[in-house]
Design a protein around this motif. Sequence first.
Motif, PDB file in Angstrom:
ATOM      1  N   ILE A 252       0.892  -1.167   0.000  1.00 43.55           N
ATOM      2  CA  ILE A 252       0.000   0.000   0.000  1.00 43.55           C
ATOM      3  C   ILE A 252       0.923   1.207   0.000  1.00 43.55           C
ATOM      4  O   ILE A 252       1.717   1.382   0.923  1.00 43.55           O
ATOM      5  N   LYS A 253       0.842   2.018  -1.054  1.00 46.63           N
ATOM      6  CA  LYS A 253       1.673   3.234  -1.095  1.00 46.63           C
ATOM      7  C   LYS A 253       0.792   4.419  -0.748  1.00 46.63           C
ATOM      8  O   LYS A 253      -0.225   4.661  -1.413  1.00 46.63           O
ATOM      9  N   GLU A 254       1.220   5.126   0.267  1.00 47.57           N
ATOM     10  CA  GLU A 254       0.465   6.296   0.704  1.00 47.57           C
ATOM     11  C   GLU A 254       1.312   7.504   0.342  1.00 47.57           C
ATOM     12  O   GLU A 254       2.217   7.872   1.084  1.00 47.57           O
ATOM     13  N   GLU A 255       1.068   8.103  -0.805  1.00 48.41           N
ATOM     14  CA  GLU A 255       1.900   9.225  -1.253  1.00 48.41           C
ATOM     15  C   GLU A 255       1.130  10.526  -1.113  1.00 48.41           C
ATOM     16  O   GLU A 255      -0.050  10.522  -0.780  1.00 48.41           O
ATOM     17  N   ASP A 256       1.836  11.664  -1.382  1.00 53.16           N
ATOM     18  CA  ASP A 256       1.191  12.967  -1.192  1.00 53.16           C
ATOM     19  C   ASP A 256      -0.077  13.101  -2.018  1.00 53.16           C
ATOM     20  O   ASP A 256      -1.081  13.631  -1.566  1.00 53.16           O
ATOM     21  N   PRO A 272      -8.672   0.720   6.410  1.00 52.31           N
ATOM     22  CA  PRO A 272      -8.296   1.856   7.257  1.00 52.31           C
ATOM     23  C   PRO A 272      -7.557   2.948   6.491  1.00 52.31           C
ATOM     24  O   PRO A 272      -7.658   4.129   6.843  1.00 52.31           O
ATOM     25  N   VAL A 273      -6.836   2.569   5.448  1.00 52.34           N
ATOM     26  CA  VAL A 273      -6.092   3.578   4.678  1.00 52.34           C
ATOM     27  C   VAL A 273      -7.077   4.416   3.859  1.00 52.34           C
ATOM     28  O   VAL A 273      -7.020   5.655   3.849  1.00 52.34           O
ATOM     29  N   LEU A 274      -8.013   3.755   3.194  1.00 55.89           N
ATOM     30  CA  LEU A 274      -9.021   4.503   2.436  1.00 55.89           C
ATOM     31  C   LEU A 274      -9.874   5.347   3.379  1.00 55.89           C
ATOM     32  O   LEU A 274     -10.222   6.498   3.074  1.00 55.89           O
ATOM     33  N   ALA A 275     -10.162   4.781   4.565  1.00 50.04           N
ATOM     34  CA  ALA A 275     -11.012   5.503   5.532  1.00 50.04           C
ATOM     35  C   ALA A 275     -10.347   6.774   6.043  1.00 50.04           C
ATOM     36  O   ALA A 275     -11.016   7.752   6.383  1.00 50.04           O
ATOM     37  N   LYS A 276      -9.018   6.743   6.085  1.00 44.86           N
ATOM     38  CA  LYS A 276      -8.295   7.923   6.583  1.00 44.86           C
ATOM     39  C   LYS A 276      -8.571   9.139   5.686  1.00 44.86           C
ATOM     40  O   LYS A 276      -8.724  10.256   6.160  1.00 44.86           O
ATOM     41  N   TYR A 277      -8.637   8.900   4.391  1.00 45.56           N
ATOM     42  CA  TYR A 277      -8.844  10.011   3.446  1.00 45.56           C
ATOM     43  C   TYR A 277     -10.318  10.179   3.077  1.00 45.56           C
ATOM     44  O   TYR A 277     -10.757  11.286   2.763  1.00 45.56           O
ATOM     45  N   PHE A 278     -11.051   9.069   3.086  1.00 40.99           N
ATOM     46  CA  PHE A 278     -12.461   9.101   2.688  1.00 40.99           C
ATOM     47  C   PHE A 278     -13.267   8.330   3.743  1.00 40.99           C
ATOM     48  O   PHE A 278     -13.592   7.147   3.548  1.00 40.99           O
ATOM     49  N   PRO A 279     -13.561   8.981   4.893  1.00 45.91           N
ATOM     50  CA  PRO A 279     -14.180   8.252   6.009  1.00 45.91           C
ATOM     51  C   PRO A 279     -15.456   7.510   5.618  1.00 45.91           C
ATOM     52  O   PRO A 279     -15.709   6.402   6.081  1.00 45.91           O
ATOM     53  N   VAL A 318     -15.865   7.216  -8.809  1.00 47.65           N
ATOM     54  CA  VAL A 318     -16.124   8.648  -8.551  1.00 47.65           C
ATOM     55  C   VAL A 318     -14.890   9.339  -7.980  1.00 47.65           C
ATOM     56  O   VAL A 318     -14.756  10.556  -8.077  1.00 47.65           O
ATOM     57  N   LEU A 319     -13.990   8.551  -7.414  1.00 47.52           N
ATOM     58  CA  LEU A 319     -12.743   9.160  -6.916  1.00 47.52           C
ATOM     59  C   LEU A 319     -11.705   9.296  -8.035  1.00 47.52           C
ATOM     60  O   LEU A 319     -10.600   9.764  -7.812  1.00 47.52           O
ATOM     61  N   ASP A 362      -6.046  14.290  -4.624  1.00 49.65           N
ATOM     62  CA  ASP A 362      -6.519  15.653  -4.855  1.00 49.65           C
ATOM     63  C   ASP A 362      -7.908  15.572  -5.480  1.00 49.65           C
ATOM     64  O   ASP A 362      -8.060  15.259  -6.656  1.00 49.65           O
ATOM     65  N   GLN A 363      -8.919  15.853  -4.673  1.00 54.16           N
ATOM     66  CA  GLN A 363     -10.299  15.716  -5.151  1.00 54.16           C
ATOM     67  C   GLN A 363     -10.927  17.082  -5.429  1.00 54.16           C
ATOM     68  O   GLN A 363     -12.152  17.218  -5.462  1.00 54.16           O
ATOM     69  N   ALA A 364     -10.098  18.097  -5.602  1.00 54.83           N
ATOM     70  CA  ALA A 364     -10.545  19.438  -6.004  1.00 54.83           C
ATOM     71  C   ALA A 364     -11.732  19.929  -5.176  1.00 54.83           C
ATOM     72  O   ALA A 364     -12.703  20.465  -5.709  1.00 54.83           O
TER      73      ALA A 364
END
Length: 487
Positions: A252-256, A272-279, A318-319, A362-364
């Motif tokens: 799992i690469k978690e980059e900027d 948990p990784v997806l949840a961190k950015y998209f709860p 959608v992401l 980056d979801q603008a």
Amino acid sequence: MQSEITFLLNGEICTVSNIDPTTTLLNWLRNEKLLTGSKEGCGEGDCGACTVAVGSLDQGRVNYKAVNACIQFVAMLEGKSVWTIEGLKDASGHLHPVQDAFVQTHGTQCGFCTPGFVMSLFAAHLNEEHYNKQEADTLFAGNLCRCTGYGTIVTAAENMQGVGLDQTDQTRIQNDTTLLEKIKSAKTVCLESDGRMFYSPANADDLADLYAANPEATIVAGATDVGLWVTKQHRELPCVIHLGRVEDLKYIKEEDDKLVFGAGVTHTDAMPVLAKYFPDLGEMMRRLGAVQVRNSGTLVGNIANGSPIGDTPPALIVLGATITLRHGDKRRSIALEDFFIAYGKQDRAKGEFVESVEVPLDQAGAQARFYKISKRFDQDISAVCGCFNIAIEDGQVKEARIAFGGMAATPLRAKAVEAALLGNPWTEATIDAAVDAFEQDYAPISDMRATATYRMLVSKNLLRRYFLETSHSPEQTRMVGAGAFSL
Ligand SMILES: Cc1cc2nc3c(=O)[nH]c(=O)nc-3n(C[C@H](O)[C@H](O)[C@H](O)COP(=O)(O)OP(=O)(O)OC[C@H]3O[C@@H](n4cnc5c(N)ncnc54)[C@H](O)[C@@H]3O)c2cc1C
Ligand code: FES
Ligand code: FES
């Protein structure tokens, strides 16, 4: 290549050769080893009566997962440690603390489902995870008790909070660690039985070469779909290539600016990784199958199976996710939404596999929400899965990405609805005017999960719900704190 598989069974090294490649772990335990404590309730991953704990070496320590033995193939177990209910008691015959907790709370009635419940809690206990009542509900979502003894079962889990590992468990884990290091192998496993082949490579290059050379083979990752082809459809698979051992696909690469998930990443690890950015996506994934299914099933398998009702594809579409496909040493990347061509048809050549999925961060300024509508809250496939990612600037819709599962033969964007929203003020009047465009985008079918009419109505109402949720505070529009990843 190695022509046998070696794994640990209840702490002892076990070597198996000459086995039918799609023999399930449950059948093998019960029929060959006469370990009949693990039960068959459904044979399709739903009831949890067959739950066993499977340990894997992870950076020098063993990580245990509850797994449905009925849809795991024995051949997938190379280098793992399997614990069944028979292996729990200590040398002097005393029950394990988890079993004891069930006895103390009367957490068992018929007893048929009990080994599965115990094994779910046992796997968590070995990882030193502790559960309050709400978390225990999630832990046991994949274990069905038909006589409704849940209250006492959940209390057993609550009572294990704060109970540390005793000497027996510490020795058990130490022994597993030592033996797993000893049996570790970097060779490709190759089993043959009656002309049927099973390959389990240990690295991505070997996987790519094997698949390019055997393009008709069936790829198996977690087998939470493929297992059912065998147990329910009685399909014979002439050649299987297993990717669950390929360590260099478990990244799992978690980059900027992006997240990247290799094809071997399970839902449990991705969530948990997806949840961190998209709860909200974490909240939805917590309802994808249940713990046992998420422990085995992969994020990429959920995409590659091409199902119109998989939960993560519309969310990832959608992401703006992309996937990378690999054939031999050639790779190409495409937008995830272009992967799904028609029912059962994906943009994937013979011998080509999905290597990874990439999610831009980056979801603008867009707000992403994901809604799973199913008959049961847990452990159920979606009737409709509606995903929205809409950016509002100065009160107007600047970007809109909407995609649904369960509304067409593939996961599909609602482009007419998006067009009806774009550039318009973010108001109820705009929503009222846009909802009818769902009828241009989708012609859903009626099936056992929902009628076409219901599906259409739900999709329109989900857009209304998204509007309410993004225009009002979450407390007013949904229960907050119901799950692990609260908004
Ligand atoms: C009880 C139960 C409940 C479930 N609930 C849900 C749910 O709520 N929501 C949901 O979306 N799904 C659900 N599923 C379905 C399943 O768990 C998921 O689709 C899962 O993500 C599949 O991943 P896997 O690794 O197990 O795939 P596998 O079963 O190993 O493979 C699935 C398909 O994808 C192919 N494949 C796998 N990986 C690759 C790859 N890297 N490249 C090319 N092809 C590949 C295989 O050949 C096969 O055709 C459920 C399943 C069960 C048994
Ligand atoms: S027998 Fe029901 S989940 Fe395995
Ligand atoms: S204790 Fe087995 S079904 Fe309830």
